[in-house]
Enzyme design. Structure first.
Site, mmCIF file in Angstrom:
data_model
loop_
_atom_site.group_PDB
_atom_site.id
_atom_site.type_symbol
_atom_site.label_atom_id
_atom_site.label_comp_id
_atom_site.label_asym_id
_atom_site.label_seq_id
_atom_site.Cartn_x
_atom_site.Cartn_y
_atom_site.Cartn_z
ATOM 1 C CG ASP A 1 -2.103 -0.876 1.128
ATOM 2 O OD1 ASP A 1 -2.221 -1.610 0.120
ATOM 3 O OD2 ASP A 1 -2.934 -0.867 2.060
ATOM 4 C CG ASP B 1 -5.870 -3.824 5.304
ATOM 5 O OD1 ASP B 1 -6.156 -4.863 4.669
ATOM 6 O OD2 ASP B 1 -5.996 -2.691 4.825
#
Length: 130
Positions: free
Chosen positions: A80, A109
């Site tokens: 990310d 996550d």
């Protein structure tokens, strides 16, 4: 490719394309968003946070390295990227998402908090050098 994986790919693509409102439409009203070391967020607050990130010009991008599913559960391994002006933080994330009736009900996550801090500091140094 199955429907659950398609929903998750579409969700991340919409966030990358700064189409947060469309991404939020893929979230179930009772969605739960968990992030390592942070409070769990649920319901409309999840969409509100994504819309607020876009409003504040906080960019998001994800490189999906692996994606797999077993029924409604979609597992992702990705890098990310969060950006703000000249700052960028790139960090590894392992995500578990659940998709029911075409909507994401869970977004969980997992990442290394130390890795995130190190990536953020690296991004700050890079921003200062530009």
């Amino acid at each position: 490719m199955n429907g659950e994986i398609s929903v998750v790919r579409r969700f991340f693509t919409l966030l990358e394309d700064e189409q947060a409102a469309e991404a939020v439409a893929l979230l179930a009203p009772e969605v739960v968003w968990k992030n390592t070391g942070m409070p769990t967020i649920s319901g409309r607050r999840v969409g509100g946070m994504l819309l607020d990130m876009q409003r504040r010009n906080i960019g998001f991008r994800a490189d999906l390295h692996h994606i797999a599913s077993d029924g409604p559960v979609v597992l992702t391994e990705r890098t990310d990227y969060l950006t703000y002006r000249r700052w960028e933080s790139a960090f590894w994330v392992c995500g578990t998402l659940e998709v029911h009736d075409g909507l994401i009900t869970l977004w969980d996550d997992h990442f290394s908090p130390g890795g995130f801090v190190a990536a953020s500091l690296k991004g700050l140094v890079g921003a200062l050098r530009r």
